[in-house]
Design a protein around this motif. Structure first.
Motif, mmCIF file in Angstrom:
data_model
loop_
_atom_site.group_PDB
_atom_site.id
_atom_site.type_symbol
_atom_site.label_atom_id
_atom_site.label_comp_id
_atom_site.label_asym_id
_atom_site.label_seq_id
_atom_site.Cartn_x
_atom_site.Cartn_y
_atom_site.Cartn_z
ATOM 1 N N HIS A 317 0.807 -1.217 0.000
ATOM 2 C CA HIS A 317 0.000 0.000 0.000
ATOM 3 C C HIS A 317 0.843 1.272 0.000
ATOM 4 O O HIS A 317 0.680 2.120 -0.881
ATOM 5 C CB HIS A 317 -0.947 0.005 1.209
ATOM 6 C CG HIS A 317 -2.108 -0.919 1.056
ATOM 7 N ND1 HIS A 317 -3.157 -0.653 0.211
ATOM 8 C CD2 HIS A 317 -2.381 -2.110 1.633
ATOM 9 C CE1 HIS A 317 -4.036 -1.629 0.273
ATOM 10 N NE2 HIS A 317 -3.587 -2.536 1.129
ATOM 11 N N ALA A 327 2.909 -0.408 4.910
ATOM 12 C CA ALA A 327 1.651 -1.141 4.982
ATOM 13 C C ALA A 327 1.515 -2.023 3.750
ATOM 14 O O ALA A 327 1.755 -1.580 2.624
ATOM 15 C CB ALA A 327 0.476 -0.171 5.065
ATOM 16 N N LEU A 336 -4.251 -7.026 6.360
ATOM 17 C CA LEU A 336 -3.552 -5.752 6.350
ATOM 18 C C LEU A 336 -2.502 -5.791 7.456
ATOM 19 O O LEU A 336 -2.835 -6.012 8.624
ATOM 20 C CB LEU A 336 -4.518 -4.586 6.580
ATOM 21 C CG LEU A 336 -3.857 -3.214 6.764
ATOM 22 C CD1 LEU A 336 -3.063 -2.808 5.528
ATOM 23 C CD2 LEU A 336 -4.897 -2.153 7.104
ATOM 24 N N ILE A 356 -9.720 -3.425 1.451
ATOM 25 C CA ILE A 356 -9.381 -2.055 1.810
ATOM 26 C C ILE A 356 -8.740 -1.382 0.602
ATOM 27 O O ILE A 356 -8.280 -2.040 -0.338
ATOM 28 C CB ILE A 356 -8.437 -1.979 3.025
ATOM 29 C CG1 ILE A 356 -7.012 -2.390 2.631
ATOM 30 C CG2 ILE A 356 -8.933 -2.813 4.177
ATOM 31 C CD1 ILE A 356 -5.987 -1.951 3.625
ATOM 32 N N LEU A 359 -4.927 3.468 1.225
ATOM 33 C CA LEU A 359 -4.266 3.666 2.517
ATOM 34 C C LEU A 359 -3.292 4.834 2.427
ATOM 35 O O LEU A 359 -2.507 4.926 1.488
ATOM 36 C CB LEU A 359 -3.553 2.390 2.948
ATOM 37 C CG LEU A 359 -2.950 2.418 4.360
ATOM 38 C CD1 LEU A 359 -3.065 1.048 5.011
ATOM 39 C CD2 LEU A 359 -1.510 2.893 4.384
ATOM 40 N N TRP A 361 -0.623 7.345 4.956
ATOM 41 C CA TRP A 361 0.011 7.584 6.251
ATOM 42 C C TRP A 361 -0.093 9.059 6.619
ATOM 43 O O TRP A 361 0.095 9.938 5.778
ATOM 44 C CB TRP A 361 1.478 7.184 6.195
ATOM 45 C CG TRP A 361 1.704 5.708 6.129
ATOM 46 C CD1 TRP A 361 1.767 4.939 5.011
ATOM 47 C CD2 TRP A 361 1.909 4.832 7.239
ATOM 48 N NE1 TRP A 361 1.988 3.621 5.351
ATOM 49 C CE2 TRP A 361 2.089 3.529 6.706
ATOM 50 C CE3 TRP A 361 1.963 5.022 8.622
ATOM 51 C CZ2 TRP A 361 2.318 2.424 7.516
ATOM 52 C CZ3 TRP A 361 2.190 3.911 9.423
ATOM 53 C CH2 TRP A 361 2.361 2.640 8.879
ATOM 54 N N HIS A 367 -2.255 5.833 10.331
ATOM 55 C CA HIS A 367 -2.570 5.682 8.921
ATOM 56 C C HIS A 367 -4.083 5.622 8.755
ATOM 57 O O HIS A 367 -4.822 5.240 9.668
ATOM 58 C CB HIS A 367 -1.909 4.437 8.312
ATOM 59 C CG HIS A 367 -2.260 3.158 9.008
ATOM 60 N ND1 HIS A 367 -1.647 2.729 10.156
ATOM 61 C CD2 HIS A 367 -3.175 2.194 8.709
ATOM 62 C CE1 HIS A 367 -2.152 1.571 10.547
ATOM 63 N NE2 HIS A 367 -3.092 1.230 9.691
ATOM 64 N N PHE A 369 -7.319 4.419 6.005
ATOM 65 C CA PHE A 369 -7.652 3.629 4.831
ATOM 66 C C PHE A 369 -9.163 3.489 4.747
ATOM 67 O O PHE A 369 -9.885 3.695 5.722
ATOM 68 C CB PHE A 369 -6.985 2.240 4.873
ATOM 69 C CG PHE A 369 -7.323 1.423 6.092
ATOM 70 C CD1 PHE A 369 -8.423 0.586 6.105
ATOM 71 C CD2 PHE A 369 -6.522 1.482 7.229
ATOM 72 C CE1 PHE A 369 -8.736 -0.177 7.228
ATOM 73 C CE2 PHE A 369 -6.819 0.723 8.355
ATOM 74 C CZ PHE A 369 -7.933 -0.109 8.354
#
Length: 384
Positions: A317, A327, A336, A356, A359, A361, A367, A369
């Motif tokens: 991600h 991630a 995840l 998901i 995402l 940060w 983070h 998502f």
């Protein structure tokens, strides 16, 4: 080194998805979230912990951007680019369909392709693509519009621009075409052409591949991953990592890596500090058949080639801003997970197998998502 994996040792069970009451959640100071729901733009602020509806009348798409100072939210309605103050006042239209018509080449019709805030300003940078029934062809242009004054600037006319990546301080812009990367100052001056050239990459589809360079936090350099000319060729060819100095010097090769073409053409992700790279790799077992090769997520340090590996990756991600946390999803039922360089892997606080996306940060500790919830999770209908 021997492959190491944070998943090789028993992991603590991942927590079930249990939303924390909003009043109990401590959000980072200054956090702003914008999204589109049922065609209107909504804004959430950490101080009030309340969603505020900024627009009415619908028509907004999901592509929203908040200016660095939090004062303005930009969003799209079809091919038009709109903006509104974060207090809900002064909705305006920085880029209309008429503005796009004015940029059209004689033989084609264009539409808005991508836009971003120039860092530290109220200026929006955007480019366009040709309106086509099938495929995606960029107009290779670049435009600026001031969201306060609505003043327009054609920074690079069609054929002289491409995809664009602003330096963190907004002073420079990397211009990417399907075959090279150049730098210009934010006012369009001091162009340094083709600091890196590469063979156009076969996508086996109706669009051209544009590389995605990453700026260093201080804006002194960029690094970029370039796939082989045909990522699906057999036997596989190596991808290359290049360093592009921000002063306009020619690019230099950093390293080559062997990337499994399973996570898409942009499957090599360089960390924000430019020191690490993550990508999928097929690793052959000792004395094993080719079909027994194991798919791993490889996280490699570029200055000394140290690496870590994680089995069964499905999506990488994003890197965290500290360039040590990342991630990704992994496992036969995708989880995840939050990995970290030279540290344990943690669960991402969502049910295994929950879809998901998007995402992002905020910092190394937070983070965001989107998670899809459905009837199986007790919801009345599918929702995000």
């Amino acid at each position: 080194p021997t492959p190491t994996s944070a998943l090789a040792t028993p992991q603590p069970p991942l927590p079930a998805f249990t939303p924390m009451p909003l009043e109990a959640f401590t959000a980072p100071d200054g956090l702003r979230l914008a999204l589109v729901q049922e065609g209107d733009v909504w804004l959430w602020a950490a101080e009030a912990k309340t969603w505020v509806r900024l627009t009415t009348g619908g028509g907004a798409d999901g592509d929203v951007r908040i200016s660095d100072d939090g004062a303005i939210v930009a969003f799209t309605r079809g091919d038009e680019l709109w903006a509104i103050n974060s207090d809900g006042s002064a909705q305006r239209l920085p880029v209309s369909t008429d503005d796009l018509v004015a940029t059209e080449p004689p033989e084609a019709v264009v539409r808005l392709h991508r836009y971003e805030w120039v860092p530290g300003t109220h200026v929006l940078a955007y480019n366009t693509r040709l309106r086509m029934a099938i495929g995606q062809v960029l107009n290779d242009d670049l435009h600026l519009v001031n969201a306060d004054t609505l003043e327009h600037t054609v920074l690079l006319p069609p054929g002289q621009g491409g995809e664009f990546y602003c330096s963190p301080d907004g002073s420079q812009i990397a211009i990417v075409t399907a075959g090279d990367i150049s730098l210009i100052d934010a006012d369009g001056a001091n162009r340094r052409d083709a600091l890196l050239t590469y063979t156009p990459v076969a996508t086996h589809s109706e669009y051209a591949y544009y590389a995605q360079p990453v700026w260093a936090p201080d804006g002194t350099a960029l690094r970029v991953a370039i796939p082989p000319a045909d990522p699906e060729a057999a036997p596989g060819q190596h991808s290359t990592i290049w360093h592009i100095p921000g002063d306009g010097s020619r690019a230099r090769l950093v390293t080559t890596i062997e990337v499994a073409p399973v996570l898409g053409p942009h499957a090599v992700l360089i960390s924000p500090d430019l020191n690490f790279v993550a990508y999928a790799q097929l690793r052959q077992t000792e004395n094993g058949a080719a079909e027994d090769a194991q798919l791993l997520l490889q996280v490699q340090r570029l200055d000394n080639a140290d690496w870590q590996a994680y089995p069964h990756p499905s999506i990488f991600h994003a890197w965290a801003p500290d360039s040590r946390h990342f991630a990704f999803q992994s496992g036969l039922t995708p989880h995840l997970l939050i990995g970290q360089w030279s540290g344990p892997t943690k669960g991402g606080a969502v049910d295994a197998g929950t879809p998901i996306s998007d995402l992002r940060w905020i910092d190394a500790g937070y983070h965001l998502f989107l998670a899809q919830r459905g009837a199986a999770a007790g919801e009345q209908r599918d929702a995000w």
